[in-house]
Each structure stands twice: as C-alpha cells, then as structure tokens.
Design a protein around this motif. Structure first.
Motif, PDB file in Angstrom:
ATOM      1  N   ALA B  58       0.825  -1.201   0.000  1.00 11.80           N
ATOM      2  CA  ALA B  58       0.000   0.000   0.000  1.00 11.80           C
ATOM      3  C   ALA B  58       0.866   1.260   0.000  1.00 11.80           C
ATOM      4  O   ALA B  58       1.805   1.361   0.789  1.00 11.80           O
ATOM      5  N   PRO B  59       0.537   2.217  -0.880  1.00 11.64           N
ATOM      6  CA  PRO B  59       1.343   3.443  -0.935  1.00 11.64           C
ATOM      7  C   PRO B  59       1.111   4.362   0.275  1.00 11.64           C
ATOM      8  O   PRO B  59       1.989   5.154   0.616  1.00 11.64           O
ATOM      9  N   HIS B  60      -0.068   4.284   0.884  1.00 11.14           N
ATOM     10  CA  HIS B  60      -0.357   5.194   2.002  1.00 11.14           C
ATOM     11  C   HIS B  60      -0.986   4.450   3.162  1.00 11.14           C
ATOM     12  O   HIS B  60      -1.384   3.288   3.017  1.00 11.14           O
ATOM     13  N   LEU B  95      -6.634   2.905  -3.271  1.00 13.61           N
ATOM     14  CA  LEU B  95      -5.834   1.702  -3.507  1.00 13.61           C
ATOM     15  C   LEU B  95      -5.377   1.085  -2.188  1.00 13.61           C
ATOM     16  O   LEU B  95      -5.490  -0.121  -1.973  1.00 13.61           O
ATOM     17  N   SER B  96      -4.886   1.914  -1.297  1.00  9.09           N
ATOM     18  CA  SER B  96      -4.423   1.388  -0.013  1.00  9.09           C
ATOM     19  C   SER B  96      -5.566   0.721   0.740  1.00  9.09           C
ATOM     20  O   SER B  96      -5.401  -0.330   1.360  1.00  9.09           O
ATOM     21  N   ARG B  97      -6.743   1.349   0.665  1.00  6.39           N
ATOM     22  CA  ARG B  97      -7.902   0.782   1.363  1.00  6.39           C
ATOM     23  C   ARG B  97      -8.312  -0.557   0.749  1.00  6.39           C
ATOM     24  O   ARG B  97      -8.656  -1.492   1.456  1.00  6.39           O
ATOM     25  N   LEU B  98      -8.250  -0.632  -0.573  1.00  7.50           N
ATOM     26  CA  LEU B  98      -8.573  -1.891  -1.246  1.00  7.50           C
ATOM     27  C   LEU B  98      -7.623  -2.996  -0.799  1.00  7.50           C
ATOM     28  O   LEU B  98      -8.038  -4.105  -0.471  1.00  7.50           O
ATOM     29  N   LEU B  99      -6.315  -2.687  -0.808  1.00  5.51           N
ATOM     30  CA  LEU B  99      -5.314  -3.692  -0.450  1.00  5.51           C
ATOM     31  C   LEU B  99      -5.504  -4.151   0.989  1.00  5.51           C
ATOM     32  O   LEU B  99      -5.499  -5.335   1.284  1.00  5.51           O
ATOM     33  N   THR B 252     -11.479   0.504   9.952  1.00  3.20           N
ATOM     34  CA  THR B 252     -10.598  -0.409   9.232  1.00  3.20           C
ATOM     35  C   THR B 252     -11.218  -0.688   7.863  1.00  3.20           C
ATOM     36  O   THR B 252     -12.406  -0.934   7.775  1.00  3.20           O
ATOM     37  N   PRO B 253     -10.407  -0.602   6.803  1.00  4.05           N
ATOM     38  CA  PRO B 253     -10.988  -0.777   5.477  1.00  4.05           C
ATOM     39  C   PRO B 253     -11.645  -2.139   5.293  1.00  4.05           C
ATOM     40  O   PRO B 253     -11.080  -3.160   5.712  1.00  4.05           O
TER      41      PRO B 253
END
Lengths: 335, 304
Positions: B58-60, B95-99, B252-253
């Motif tokens: 995750a980037p963030h 994207l980070s949340r998806l991962l 939490t995602p």
C-alpha cells in the motif's frame, strides 16, 4: 459335539408395507475343526444370509433370526453384543466376495491389518507392523513391507483378497466363513486363493464354511456339501456322494449346466429352466417345483421333508433315480 | 481414456512409497492438470499474498485522510500522482484501502468457515454416528435453520450481538453450521452400509474405531469441497453485512463498507463502487473455482 452347530436356523426379513421374506428356513448343519463345508446355491438361495446370521452381522431391526447356533459350546444367537464382538475376528472370521469393496479405500492396507492385531492381540506399534508383514507374507503377498504402506486400489484383485484373508486369519480363528471368495477374481487367481484356503485349513485345523455357486470350487475343496434352494437345504451329502450320485433334481440340474470336456461335441448344455424367483412357498409345496422337470402333482401341494438316507439328506418327493443320477454325475467327472 | 487410467494406475503403484498414493494425493495430481483449478489457485494465492503483504504494497496509510481538504459535498478528487485509484469520500487513498480490505475479508472467510466447519462436523458426526433419536433431534434443528435464508439469520445474529467484526464472524459461522452438519451426516450414512464397514464389523472392531477410522475419513471429501466453497460465500456474506453497516466500526478498510460509502458518489465517481466489487468477485471466484475443481478431482465419476 461339533465346533459349529446350526440348528433350525431361520431368518425373516420384514419391512413395513411389504410382505415378510423368509430368506432362510429350517437350516441345520454342523462343521468340525479341520473340515470344509460347501454351501451351494443360486443367487437368492439364502447362502450369504446364513453366514451373516452366524456371524451376527444382520441388521438388528428388520431381520428376525430364529433357531440356534452353537459355536464351541457357546450359543451365538442372543449373545451379548460386546461378547460377540470379542469373538468376531478372533475365533470366527469371514472373507467377503468383493475384496475391493471390503477394504477401506482411504486407509492403507497396513493399518487395516494392524487394527485386528491391536483389537484382539493387543499388539501396537512395531510389533503389530512386523506381525502384519508376517501375515501378508504368509498369504503369499510379495514385498509385504511395501504393500503395507499402499492403498487397496494399488493392489491387484488377487492381492486384495489375500490381504483380506490375512486380516481374517490374523488371530487364527477356529471357524472361517468364506462368502464366494473367488467370484470376483480371475480363474488363475481363483485357483491360487483356493489353494491358500486349503493350506490354511490343513495347517491350522480351521473349520471352513465355503459359500459358492461354483461347483468346481466345491469339488476341489469341500468335505461335505449343502445344496440350498430358496432358503432351505434341498440336498446335503459328502462331496463324493453328491458328485457321483446326485439325487435332487436341482443338484443334477446344477451339475448338468456345467460345460464338460468329455461330453460329445455339439451336445447341448442343460440349463435349469426359469429363474430363482419362480418359486412356490415351502409351507405348502416344493419351492423348486415350477422349474423341476420331474415335478408331480404332490410337489405343488405337500411340503417335502429333508429326509436323511444313509450318506445324504434329501428333500424331494420324486428324486432322480440312481441310473439317471450316474449319467449326470458320471464317474468320468473330475473330483 | 483407457490409456490415461492405466497410466494413472501405474503411476500410483510406483509413487506409492513417497506420496502414499492415497485418495488425496491422487486428487492433487488431477487438480494440477486442471486449468480451472490452476486459475482458482492463482486467484486465491494473489488474494492471500495481498492480504499478507498489504502494509508493504500500500502506498499510504489506509486510515489517513490525506486529501480531505479537496473533498466537497458530492465531489471527490480523481486519480492523480501517488493516488492511482483516487481517494474516497473522506480523502483516504482508495488503492491502499482496497489492499488492506483483503485482510478483513480473508480473516472473516477463514475464521467463520473454520468455526462453522468444526461445529458442523461435531454435530453432523454425532448424528451420523449415533443415528436414531440423536440424529432425529439434530437434523430437525438443522432443518429449521436451513429453512430461514442464511443472510437473514446472519443479520439477526449480528444485530443481537451488536455490530462488530467478531459478530460478523460468529453470525456467518452459525449460518454455515447446519450446512456442514447435514453434509457430513448424509455422507456418513451413505458409508454405513458399505462393504468395508461390514468387513470391519466382521473382524470385531468396536463401533468407535469403525466410525472414527473408517467411516469419517471416507465421508470428508464432500465436506472439504463445501468448506472451500464456503470460504467464497463467507467473504460475500461478510461484505453484505458490512455494506449494511453491521461490520467493524473502527474505520478499518472493508470492501462491503467501501461499497456502501461509494453509494453517495455513484453519480460523480462510480469507479469507487466498482473497485471493491471487483475485489469481492475475484476473491470469491478464486475459492469457487478451486472448490469446484476439487469436487471434480475427488469424484470418481469425473475421472479422466
């Protein structure tokens, strides 16, 4: 007193909404140690049910077992379930017809053999493994250590049957019941398996009850033979008498339907007409009468009794005369 | 066809020592040759790897509201440098949340399946082993449970327990119990009259031994297949519960929750609803394909 005495055994299957079926009726016989008794008959004649009844393996519900079975002086019918379970596999054992389905497909052979040893001889671990290997070797399975690790589908049919025999004889039972042990096997393998059984009987003095529809098997192995039809014994005799001088029309029919090398070329086989389902009730007739060439008026109205007559017992109103019997049985037949 | 079977049999004989040659290793061999199974396995592997390595991929930080300042009512910024899939309605990196979301799904899937499986095996095993009255009572209870739609039961249970991740896992597990129980029981009943059981009785084995070491191992095949398929349905059910706001409450995602949050922005940024959907479908599809392939591999009728 014989090792196994079966007295007036009857098995009635009942199911709700259907008529009761008398699968076995008034069957009596006895087997001594070291003796081999053949039980012959077509499918549905009650051979297998007789053996399951002796072993106490019939379902408790739906199958009413009557009469008396005495084994080594102890009554098997009505025995407590756990007592009988202690006897099974230890003193009386059974070999089944289809070795593939009688072995658990997902359990290695080794564990299936050692289970008996653990159960009845208290052997575990290395001891049990070594003994299992010895047993496989005894029944003629090469490379037993490897075979113990394998699964049933990896063994050939003959080897599976040998493995089953190894399990059955693991505790040197006094009585062995073999229910069509060679039916599912190749002819060459059949001979080997029969030879193995013969050897076991000779060496260990085991009493053997051999259930079969194959008269060739009977000729090679049995001391005495019971011929069953529709749940009753119709002729019982020692092997020689039965083959040389068969008197019941059903017995001669069975013998006549075997292809023979010494018969004239083009001579027809003589199958028994009809099928085992064409029966009359034993209670008021002879069940075989509808298929019998010698049936008389009396055969459809009066139950024939099993009458002892010297070396045999016969249940027939109109037995085959001696001269004709000799022609069917024939001296020329191999014994 | 025949040739293939013969090769199989021969291969079995030779590999007997190393692999055991049992039903499972044979099934595994067949599985490896099935492209559907490979696809399923790749998807599952992808899903599991993403879940494990999410912090590195995750980037963030998935919780940090990085671009909150740019969010307006009815509008969120689209993809840009550093945010390849854009941000959600709270300015968090999509994207980070998806991962990270894969972790929740995997956790719920595994925990609720295992929990449901073990309870189901226990009850089904009891019913199958004892039959009679025990069987009757247990099976009537499962009938009752199966007569109510699973998701409805799960929603009710989660509401009673209070919305949280644990509640979701428990609810889904309970919904799965009767399915496993019934399956094992039926499978055991089918084995009970098998010849090898009669043979085992003929050598005097005790009932406990026969049930545990003969009947149960032969009955597990369909249960294992069902467990694989249940992983997929559990993931979907968990998403559904979260979508309804019954999942975790700590931000939490979670894919179902992301989908719910994206609803308001369907007009302007429909992609935000699309991403979690795809993620759910891929995860569920992986387990389903694998389960179906496993069913084929274990079923003798499918043998080629």
């Amino acid at each position: 007193m014989s090792l196994l005495e079966v007295e007036d055994l009857s098995v009635v299957f009942s199911r709700r909404g259907r008529r009761d079926v008398r699968a076995v009726d008034g069957v009596s016989f006895s087997v001594d140690a070291g003796q081999t008794l053949g039980v012959v008959g077509e499918s549905g004649s009650g051979k297998s049910v007789t053996s399951l009844a002796i072993m106490g393996l019939l379902p408790r519900r739906g199958a009413a077992v009557g009469g008396e079975v005495t084994f080594g002086g102890r009554k098997l019918l009505g025995m407590r379930r756990d007592e009988l379970r202690d006897l099974r596999g230890k003193e009386l054992a059974m070999i089944f017809q289809d070795p593939l389905s009688a072995l658990n497909p997902v359990v290695p052979i080794g564990r299936q053999v050692t289970e008996v040893l653990t159960r009845h001889r208290g052997m575990t671990g290395t001891d049990a493994r070594r003994e299992a290997a010895r047993l496989l070797d005894l029944v003629g399975i090469p490379d037993p250590d490897r075979r113990l690790r394998e699964y049933p589908h990896q063994l050939s049919g003959g080897m599976r049957q040998r493995a089953l025999i190894a399990m059955a004889v693991a505790c040197q039972p006094k009585l062995l019941i073999a229910d069509e042990p060679t039916t599912a096997l190749d002819v060459t393998i059949q001979a080997q398996i029969l030879e193995l059984l013969k050897e076991l009987v000779r060496q260990e003095g085991t009493a053997l009850v051999l259930i079969t529809h194959d008269l060739g098997v009977v000729a090679g192995l049995c001391d005495r033979v019971n011929v069953m039809y529709s749940g009753r014994i119709v002729e019982a005799a020692d092997r020689r008498t039965l083959f040389v001088d068969p008197r019941h029309p059903y017995t001669t029919g069975l013998l006549g339907s075997i292809p023979r090398l010494d018969s004239a070329e083009g001579a027809p086989l003589l199958p028994i007409p009809g099928s085992p389902t064409d029966t009359l009730p034993w209670s008021s007739a002879c069940a075989f009468a509808p298929r019998c060439a010698r049936s008389l008026e009396v055969c459809t109205t009066v139950t024939p009794d099993l009458e002892p007559d010297g070396r045999r017992a016969l249940r027939c109103h109109n037995p085959v005369p001696a001269e004709e019997a000799a022609a069917v049985g024939a001296e020329g037949r191999r014994e | 066809m025949t040739t293939a079977t013969q090769v199989d049999a021969a291969g079995g004989v030779f590999s007997g020592d190393e692999s055991g040659g049992g039903r499972w290793s044979e099934a595994f061999r067949r599985l490896r040759r099935n492209p559907v199974a490979i696809l399923g396995a790749v998807l599952v592997l992808l899903f599991v790897l993403v879940a494990i390595f999410a912090p590195w991929l995750a980037p963030h930080d998935p919780q940090e509201q990085l671009l909150l300042g740019e969010v307006r009512p009815g509008f969120v910024p689209g993809p840009r440098e550093g945010f390849p899939l854009g941000v959600d309605s709270l300015g968090r990196d999509e994207l980070s949340r998806l991962l990270y979301g894969s972790r929740q799904s995997l956790l719920v899937g595994i925990v609720s399946t295992l929990l449901g499986l073990s309870l189901g095996l226990l009850l089904g095993g009891l019913a199958g082993a004892f039959g009679g009255r025990v069987d009757n009572v247990l099976m009537r209870v499962t009938d009752l449970m199966l007569s109510i739609p699973g998701l409805l039961t799960a929603i009710t249970i989660t509401v009673i327990l209070g919305p949280s991740l644990t509640s979701v896992m428990i609810a889904i597990a309970i919904v799965n119990v009767p399915i496993f129980a019934r399956l094992l029981r039926g499978s055991m009943l089918a084995q009970r009259d098998a010849d090898y059981v009669l043979a085992a009785r003929s050598i005097g084995l005790r009932r406990r031994t026969i049930v545990l070491s003969h009947i149960v191992p032969n009955s597990l095949g369909p249960v294992i297949v069902q467990a694989t398929l249940t992983l997929a349905t559990s993931i979907i059910d968990a998403a559904a519960l979260s979508f309804l706001g019954l999942g975790n409450q700590d931000g939490t995602p979670e894919w179902g929750q992301m989908l719910a949050e994206a609803q308001d922005l369907l007009g302007t940024r429909a992609a935000l609803a699309f991403y979690p959907c795809i993620a759910i479908v891929i995860a569920a599809l992986g387990f389903t394909l694998l389960g179906e392939a496993l069913r084929e591999a274990l079923d003798p009728k499918f043998r080629r």
